[in-house]
Design a protein around this motif. Structure first.
Motif, short mmCIF file in Angstrom:
data_model
loop_
_atom_site.label_atom_id
_atom_site.label_comp_id
_atom_site.label_asym_id
_atom_site.label_seq_id
_atom_site.Cartn_x
_atom_site.Cartn_y
_atom_site.Cartn_z
N PRO A 21 19.91 -9.55 40.18
CA PRO A 21 19.32 -8.40 40.89
C PRO A 21 19.63 -7.06 40.23
O PRO A 21 18.80 -6.15 40.23
CB PRO A 21 19.90 -8.48 42.30
N MET A 22 20.82 -6.95 39.63
CA MET A 22 21.17 -5.70 38.94
C MET A 22 20.27 -5.49 37.73
O MET A 22 19.71 -4.40 37.53
CB MET A 22 22.65 -5.72 38.51
N LEU A 23 20.11 -6.53 36.91
CA LEU A 23 19.24 -6.42 35.73
C LEU A 23 17.80 -6.12 36.15
O LEU A 23 17.14 -5.26 35.56
CB LEU A 23 19.30 -7.71 34.91
N GLN A 24 17.32 -6.82 37.16
CA GLN A 24 15.95 -6.62 37.62
C GLN A 24 15.76 -5.20 38.16
O GLN A 24 14.73 -4.57 37.90
CB GLN A 24 15.59 -7.65 38.70
N SER A 25 16.75 -4.68 38.87
CA SER A 25 16.62 -3.33 39.43
C SER A 25 16.58 -2.28 38.33
O SER A 25 15.83 -1.30 38.41
CB SER A 25 17.71 -3.02 40.44
N TRP A 26 17.38 -2.47 37.27
CA TRP A 26 17.35 -1.52 36.15
C TRP A 26 16.02 -1.61 35.40
O TRP A 26 15.48 -0.58 34.95
CB TRP A 26 18.54 -1.73 35.21
N LEU A 27 15.49 -2.80 35.28
CA LEU A 27 14.19 -2.94 34.62
C LEU A 27 13.11 -2.24 35.44
O LEU A 27 12.31 -1.48 34.90
CB LEU A 27 13.87 -4.43 34.43
N HIS A 28 13.11 -2.45 36.75
CA HIS A 28 12.14 -1.75 37.62
C HIS A 28 12.32 -0.24 37.55
O HIS A 28 11.34 0.51 37.54
CB HIS A 28 12.28 -2.22 39.08
N PHE A 29 13.55 0.20 37.53
CA PHE A 29 13.85 1.63 37.44
C PHE A 29 13.22 2.23 36.18
O PHE A 29 12.57 3.28 36.22
CB PHE A 29 15.37 1.83 37.43
N HIS A 30 13.39 1.57 35.05
CA HIS A 30 12.85 2.10 33.79
C HIS A 30 11.33 2.00 33.73
O HIS A 30 10.67 2.88 33.16
CB HIS A 30 13.49 1.41 32.59
N MET A 65 4.63 -0.78 25.85
CA MET A 65 5.49 -1.50 26.78
C MET A 65 4.75 -2.65 27.46
O MET A 65 5.36 -3.66 27.83
CB MET A 65 6.12 -0.55 27.80
N THR A 66 3.44 -2.55 27.58
CA THR A 66 2.65 -3.69 28.05
C THR A 66 2.82 -4.85 27.09
O THR A 66 3.06 -5.99 27.50
CB THR A 66 1.16 -3.30 28.15
N GLU A 67 2.71 -4.57 25.79
CA GLU A 67 2.86 -5.60 24.77
C GLU A 67 4.28 -6.16 24.75
O GLU A 67 4.46 -7.38 24.60
CB GLU A 67 2.53 -5.04 23.39
N VAL A 68 5.28 -5.31 24.91
CA VAL A 68 6.67 -5.76 24.86
C VAL A 68 6.98 -6.65 26.07
O VAL A 68 7.62 -7.70 25.94
CB VAL A 68 7.62 -4.55 24.78
N GLU A 69 6.52 -6.26 27.25
CA GLU A 69 6.70 -7.09 28.45
C GLU A 69 6.06 -8.46 28.22
O GLU A 69 6.67 -9.50 28.48
CB GLU A 69 6.04 -6.42 29.67
N TYR A 154 13.18 0.23 27.09
CA TYR A 154 12.67 1.25 28.00
C TYR A 154 13.48 2.53 27.92
O TYR A 154 12.92 3.63 27.91
CB TYR A 154 12.67 0.75 29.46
N ALA A 155 14.81 2.41 27.88
CA ALA A 155 15.65 3.62 27.83
C ALA A 155 15.30 4.46 26.61
O ALA A 155 15.17 5.68 26.70
CB ALA A 155 17.13 3.23 27.83
N ARG A 156 15.14 3.80 25.47
CA ARG A 156 14.80 4.52 24.23
C ARG A 156 13.43 5.18 24.35
O ARG A 156 13.27 6.37 24.06
CB ARG A 156 14.82 3.52 23.06
N HIS A 157 12.45 4.41 24.81
CA HIS A 157 11.10 4.96 24.90
C HIS A 157 10.95 5.97 26.03
O HIS A 157 10.13 6.89 25.93
CB HIS A 157 10.07 3.85 25.00
N ASN A 158 11.74 5.85 27.07
CA ASN A 158 11.71 6.88 28.11
C ASN A 158 12.27 8.20 27.59
O ASN A 158 11.86 9.27 28.03
CB ASN A 158 12.44 6.41 29.37
N GLY A 159 13.19 8.13 26.64
CA GLY A 159 13.65 9.35 25.96
C GLY A 159 12.51 9.98 25.18
O GLY A 159 12.32 11.20 25.20
N HIS A 160 11.74 9.14 24.48
CA HIS A 160 10.55 9.65 23.78
C HIS A 160 9.58 10.28 24.79
O HIS A 160 9.01 11.35 24.53
CB HIS A 160 9.83 8.53 23.03
#
Length: 174
Positions: A21-30, A65-69, A154-160
């Motif tokens: 659940p922690m990993l999933q929540s961080w993924l949803h957050f990003h 990110m669509t492609e990466v998912e 996501y963290a890297r690309h959200n910085g972009h």
């Protein structure tokens, strides 16, 4: 009427939770963070490139990110026999490069659908589930690794996305 990226709310991640659940929540957050960086922008703004010669744009990041998912969760982790949506062996950067004629409303809906499909595809797999990546068949990954990698991606690309958004209209934030 011009399409504008919709506003949305973002749930906070729990401070205490089991690993999955922690990993999933961080993924949803990003995922939500990327969409928040696009909120309120029109097609022209979403397609605005950062700085030449880069082809980076918010629209391109959503397509990427669509492609990466799709690549990590559906193609690699579950072995689904599906093609990428925007990239090919002849056009490896189609997600970033081919946004001029692309429709953001369609691509944003595709993105949201893809991460829903990704979540469903791996929901019953354990974090210890192992798989090769189609582009690197000699290497074996765990689903845990894929989650951590996706959060990092996501963290890297959200910085972009932060920098792109600031350039577009001066908006900064979480």
């Amino acid at each position: 009427m011009t399409w504008t990226a919709p506003d949305l709310s973002r749930a906070e991640t729990p401070l205490i939770a089991d690993e999955r659940p922690m990993l999933q929540s961080w993924l949803h957050f990003h995922r939500a963070t990327l969409l928040m960086k696009c909120a309120g922008l029109d097609e022209k703004q979403l397609k605005l490139r950062s700085v030449e010669p880069s082809t980076l744009s918010l629209h391109g990041l959503v397509r990427h990110m669509t492609e990466v998912e799709r690549g990590w969760f559906r193609r690699a982790a579950t072995g689904e026999d599906i093609e990428y949506l925007y990239c090919s062996t002849d056009n490896m950067d189609g997600d970033f490069d081919d946004t001029e004629q692309a429709d953001p409303a369609t691509d944003f809906a595709t993105y949201r659908r893809e991460f829903e499909l990704a979540d469903a595809a791996v929901a019953d797999l354990s974090l210890e589930h192992t798989f090769p990546h189609p582009h690197r068949p000699e290497e074996v990954y765990t689903l845990r690794w894929a989650y951590v990698h996706m959060i990092e991606e996501y963290a890297r690309h959200n910085g972009h996305a932060d920098l792109l958004r600031e350039r577009i209209d001066g908006a900064t934030g979480d």
